[in-house]
Design a protein around this motif. Structure first.
Motif, short mmCIF file in Angstrom:
data_model
loop_
_atom_site.label_atom_id
_atom_site.label_comp_id
_atom_site.label_asym_id
_atom_site.label_seq_id
_atom_site.Cartn_x
_atom_site.Cartn_y
_atom_site.Cartn_z
N THR A 171 -13.28 -0.92 -3.97
CA THR A 171 -13.10 -0.04 -2.81
C THR A 171 -11.63 0.35 -2.74
N ALA A 172 -11.32 1.36 -1.94
CA ALA A 172 -9.92 1.79 -1.79
C ALA A 172 -9.06 0.64 -1.26
N GLU A 173 -9.59 -0.15 -0.34
CA GLU A 173 -8.84 -1.28 0.22
C GLU A 173 -8.59 -2.36 -0.83
N GLU A 174 -9.60 -2.66 -1.66
CA GLU A 174 -9.43 -3.65 -2.73
C GLU A 174 -8.42 -3.16 -3.76
N ALA A 175 -8.49 -1.89 -4.12
CA ALA A 175 -7.55 -1.33 -5.10
C ALA A 175 -6.13 -1.41 -4.58
N LYS A 176 -5.94 -1.12 -3.31
CA LYS A 176 -4.62 -1.18 -2.69
C LYS A 176 -4.07 -2.61 -2.76
N LYS A 177 -4.95 -3.60 -2.57
CA LYS A 177 -4.53 -5.00 -2.59
C LYS A 177 -4.08 -5.45 -3.98
N VAL A 178 -4.84 -5.10 -5.02
CA VAL A 178 -4.49 -5.59 -6.36
C VAL A 178 -3.33 -4.83 -6.98
N MET A 179 -3.07 -3.61 -6.50
CA MET A 179 -1.97 -2.82 -7.07
C MET A 179 -0.64 -3.31 -6.52
N ALA A 180 0.29 -3.60 -7.42
CA ALA A 180 1.64 -4.02 -7.01
C ALA A 180 2.46 -2.78 -6.68
N ARG A 181 3.43 -2.97 -5.85
CA ARG A 181 4.32 -1.86 -5.51
C ARG A 181 5.47 -1.77 -6.49
N ALA A 182 5.86 -0.55 -6.78
CA ALA A 182 7.07 -0.34 -7.56
C ALA A 182 8.26 -0.73 -6.69
N THR A 183 9.37 -1.14 -7.29
CA THR A 183 10.55 -1.51 -6.55
C THR A 183 10.98 -0.36 -5.65
N GLY A 184 11.18 -0.64 -4.37
CA GLY A 184 11.63 0.38 -3.43
C GLY A 184 10.51 1.25 -2.87
N ASP A 185 9.27 0.99 -3.26
CA ASP A 185 8.14 1.79 -2.76
C ASP A 185 7.83 1.38 -1.34
N THR A 186 7.92 2.32 -0.41
CA THR A 186 7.59 2.04 0.99
C THR A 186 6.37 2.82 1.44
N SER A 187 5.63 3.41 0.50
CA SER A 187 4.52 4.29 0.85
C SER A 187 3.38 3.55 1.55
N ARG A 188 3.30 2.23 1.40
CA ARG A 188 2.20 1.49 2.02
C ARG A 188 2.63 0.71 3.25
N ASP A 189 3.88 0.88 3.65
CA ASP A 189 4.32 0.20 4.87
C ASP A 189 3.60 0.80 6.07
N ARG A 190 3.27 -0.05 7.03
CA ARG A 190 2.53 0.42 8.21
C ARG A 190 3.45 0.60 9.40
N LYS A 191 4.60 1.13 9.16
CA LYS A 191 5.54 1.35 10.26
C LYS A 191 5.19 2.66 10.96
N SER A 192 5.24 2.66 12.25
CA SER A 192 5.06 3.90 12.97
C SER A 192 6.43 4.45 13.32
N THR A 193 6.58 5.72 13.23
CA THR A 193 7.85 6.35 13.56
C THR A 193 7.69 7.15 14.83
N ARG A 194 8.69 7.14 15.64
CA ARG A 194 8.67 7.86 16.90
C ARG A 194 9.71 8.96 16.84
N LEU A 195 9.28 10.15 17.15
CA LEU A 195 10.20 11.28 17.18
C LEU A 195 10.82 11.38 18.56
N ASN A 196 12.13 11.48 18.61
CA ASN A 196 12.83 11.63 19.88
C ASN A 196 13.23 13.07 20.05
N SER A 197 13.01 13.61 21.21
CA SER A 197 13.46 14.97 21.47
C SER A 197 14.22 14.99 22.78
N SER A 198 15.24 15.75 22.82
CA SER A 198 16.02 15.84 24.04
C SER A 198 15.75 17.19 24.69
N HIS A 199 15.79 17.23 26.02
CA HIS A 199 15.53 18.48 26.76
C HIS A 199 16.80 19.06 27.24
#
Length: 199
Positions: A171-199
């Motif tokens: 499955t996609a989830e199993e494939a993601k688990k067995v695949m190692a990340r390349a050095t510096g790869d952050t594509s699988r990090d689950r960080k949420s980003t917040r956009l700040n806007s000023s008025h």
């Protein structure tokens, strides 16, 4: 000890090599091996060289105590070190095999510009399969243990399928688990980003 294949010609080995526990370096030309290699073989194939195998199984030879008879006729115990089988297809090299099996702590590395062709590759235990960017892994199926994390790193050209040891596609989830990340790869990090806007 090491066997070095030099010269642009072709060397074909039909005899047994399963008891040879040294390094095998294909530096130039083509080497055909029509028998089994020792599972703890350390194999390298250089730029422009080719290695053609039947089936290849790499694993780890554990620490072992052996009796050695000295020149004085006395027997003593010697501990042989653990040795992990490995295959390195260096840039510009070509390796073919019917099947490749990696067990224990063995490894296979396919460098940039190298090509490895096989019907299948099986990765078990703590073995590692790693392919570099712009390499080619011409393999129909790569069999892995879906419970193992990071045993496979495919960054090159691979059009086959990742399969579980049971023969079912991951499955996609199993494939993601067995695949190692390349050095510096952050594509699988689950960080949420917040956009700040000023008025």
């Amino acid at each position: 000890n090491a066997i070095n294949k030099n010269g642009k010609g072709t060397l074909t080995v039909n005899g047994q090599m399963k008891d040879y526990h040294g390094d095998l370096n294909v530096k130039e030309g083509t080497m055909n091996i029509n028998s089994s290699l020792a599972s703890d073989s350390v194999i390298s194939v250089s730029d422009g060289a080719a290695l053609n195998l039947k089936s290849l199984t790499l694993s780890t030879t554990k620490l072992n105590e052996v009796d050695v008879v000295g020149t004085d006729g006395k027997t003593s115990k010697v501990t042989t070190p653990e040795r992990n089988g490995s295959l390195v297809a260096e840039a510009g090299s070509n390796v073919t095999a019917e099947t490749i099996t990696l067990k224990d702590k063995s490894s296979m590395k396919v460098e940039t510009g190298a090509t490895v062709t096989a019907d299948s590759v099986a990765v078990a235990d703590d073995a590692i399969l790693s392919t570099a960017a712009q390499s080619k892994l011409n393999v129909e199926k790569v069999f892995v243990d879906p419970t193992k994390e990071g045993n496979v790193q495919l960054r090159g050209d691979f059009t086959g399928a990742l399969m579980g040891n049971d023969g079912n596609a991951l499955t996609a989830e199993e494939a993601k688990k067995v695949m190692a990340r390349a050095t510096g790869d952050t594509s699988r990090d689950r960080k949420s980003t917040r956009l700040n806007s000023s008025h």
